[in-house]
Write an enzyme that holds these catalytic residues in place. Structure first.
Site, PDB file in Angstrom:
ATOM      1  N   CYS A 110       1.832  -3.509  -1.716  1.00 24.96           N
ATOM      2  CA  CYS A 110       2.104  -2.773  -2.948  1.00 24.96           C
ATOM      3  C   CYS A 110       3.319  -3.376  -3.627  1.00 24.96           C
ATOM      4  O   CYS A 110       4.301  -3.715  -2.955  1.00 24.96           O
ATOM      5  CB  CYS A 110       2.354  -1.306  -2.603  1.00 24.96           C
ATOM      6  SG  CYS A 110       2.683  -0.248  -4.009  1.00 24.96           S
ATOM      7  N   HIS A 153      -6.461   2.581  -4.422  1.00 19.86           N
ATOM      8  CA  HIS A 153      -5.016   2.405  -4.230  1.00 19.86           C
ATOM      9  C   HIS A 153      -4.263   2.852  -5.482  1.00 19.86           C
ATOM     10  O   HIS A 153      -3.276   3.602  -5.395  1.00 19.86           O
ATOM     11  CB  HIS A 153      -4.744   0.929  -3.912  1.00 19.86           C
ATOM     12  CG  HIS A 153      -3.304   0.588  -3.717  1.00 19.86           C
ATOM     13  ND1 HIS A 153      -2.802   0.172  -2.503  1.00 19.86           N
ATOM     14  CD2 HIS A 153      -2.244   0.575  -4.574  1.00 19.86           C
ATOM     15  CE1 HIS A 153      -1.506  -0.071  -2.622  1.00 19.86           C
ATOM     16  NE2 HIS A 153      -1.138   0.158  -3.877  1.00 19.86           N
ATOM     17  N   GLU A 154      -4.720   2.406  -6.661  1.00 16.84           N
ATOM     18  CA  GLU A 154      -4.018   2.744  -7.911  1.00 16.84           C
ATOM     19  C   GLU A 154      -4.153   4.221  -8.252  1.00 16.84           C
ATOM     20  O   GLU A 154      -3.193   4.857  -8.698  1.00 16.84           O
ATOM     21  CB  GLU A 154      -4.509   1.865  -9.062  1.00 16.84           C
ATOM     22  CG  GLU A 154      -4.280   0.377  -8.863  1.00 16.84           C
ATOM     23  CD  GLU A 154      -2.885   0.018  -8.384  1.00 16.84           C
ATOM     24  OE1 GLU A 154      -1.904   0.658  -8.817  1.00 16.84           O
ATOM     25  OE2 GLU A 154      -2.765  -0.913  -7.560  1.00 16.84           O
ATOM     26  N   HIS A 157      -1.747   6.308  -6.423  1.00 24.90           N
ATOM     27  CA  HIS A 157      -0.411   6.344  -7.045  1.00 24.90           C
ATOM     28  C   HIS A 157      -0.304   7.489  -8.053  1.00 24.90           C
ATOM     29  O   HIS A 157       0.761   8.091  -8.198  1.00 24.90           O
ATOM     30  CB  HIS A 157      -0.099   5.026  -7.759  1.00 24.90           C
ATOM     31  CG  HIS A 157       0.453   3.965  -6.875  1.00 24.90           C
ATOM     32  ND1 HIS A 157       1.600   4.129  -6.124  1.00 24.90           N
ATOM     33  CD2 HIS A 157       0.020   2.702  -6.624  1.00 24.90           C
ATOM     34  CE1 HIS A 157       1.845   3.021  -5.451  1.00 24.90           C
ATOM     35  NE2 HIS A 157       0.903   2.135  -5.734  1.00 24.90           N
TER      36      HIS A 157
END
EC number: 3.5.1.88
Length: 182
Positions: A110, A153-154, A157
């Site tokens: 990351c 993953h994004e 966030h």
């Protein structure tokens, strides 16, 4: 132009917030921010530009990683058939996911994490994402393989989740215990 100085690092509270939805129709400011996020990813994958500006290569970036608690992501990657995914999305939601799980063999990294974190991050092998594109249109993307992992993953966030939260047995050194007796 965004550089590594603009990327907030783990420990910053914005990375643990649930990001706010972006109002639609999109403002010019939000469109510009998203464009700069995508530009960062493209630049980070260009060896000359990356070296000149000391950019770490990245395939995805979420607005909280540049200090904005907004539901915006940028992705610049390809799948196993060399199909390119180079886009920005606003208010993305995973609306379906496979039961089958997958992971990256070497684990995940990351831009907001300056250290190597060992461990397997379980991800859904296939997902469908619903979002708004830069033209204020609703889009649906069916993703599998590496792009599916990047989008998960994004989107994590945007929900205050770091990739290592998904590694079994991981303890977050930045998470504060709340003492109920206080």
């Amino acid at each position: 132009m965004l550089t590594m100085k603009d990327i907030v690092r783990e420990g910053n509270p914005v990375l643990r917030e649930v990001a706010k939805p972006v109002p639609v129709p999109l403002s010019d400011e939000d469109k510009q921010t998203a464009k700069r996020m995508l530009e960062f990813l493209i630049n980070s994958q260009n060896p000359e530009i990356a070296e000149k500006y000391s950019l770490r290569p990245g395939v995805g970036l979420a607005a909280p990683q540049i200090g904005l608690s907004k539901q915006m992501i940028a992705v610049h990657t390809t799948d196993e058939n060399e199909k390119e995914y180079s886009l920005v999305l606003f208010n993305p939601k995973i609306i379906s996911e496979s039961v089958e799980m997958t992971h990256l063999e070497g684990g995940e990294g990351c831009l907001s994490v300056d250290r190597e974190v060992q461990g397997i991050v379980p991800r859904h092998a296939r997902i469908t994402v619903k979002a708004i594109n830069e033209n204020n249109e609703e889009v649906r993307l069916k993703l599998k393989g590496f792009p599916a992992i990047v989008f998960q993953h994004e989107i994590d966030h945007l929900n205050g989740i770091m990739f290592y939260d998904r590694i079994e047995g991981w303890v977050d050194p930045y998470k504060r215990e709340i003492n109920p007796s206080l």
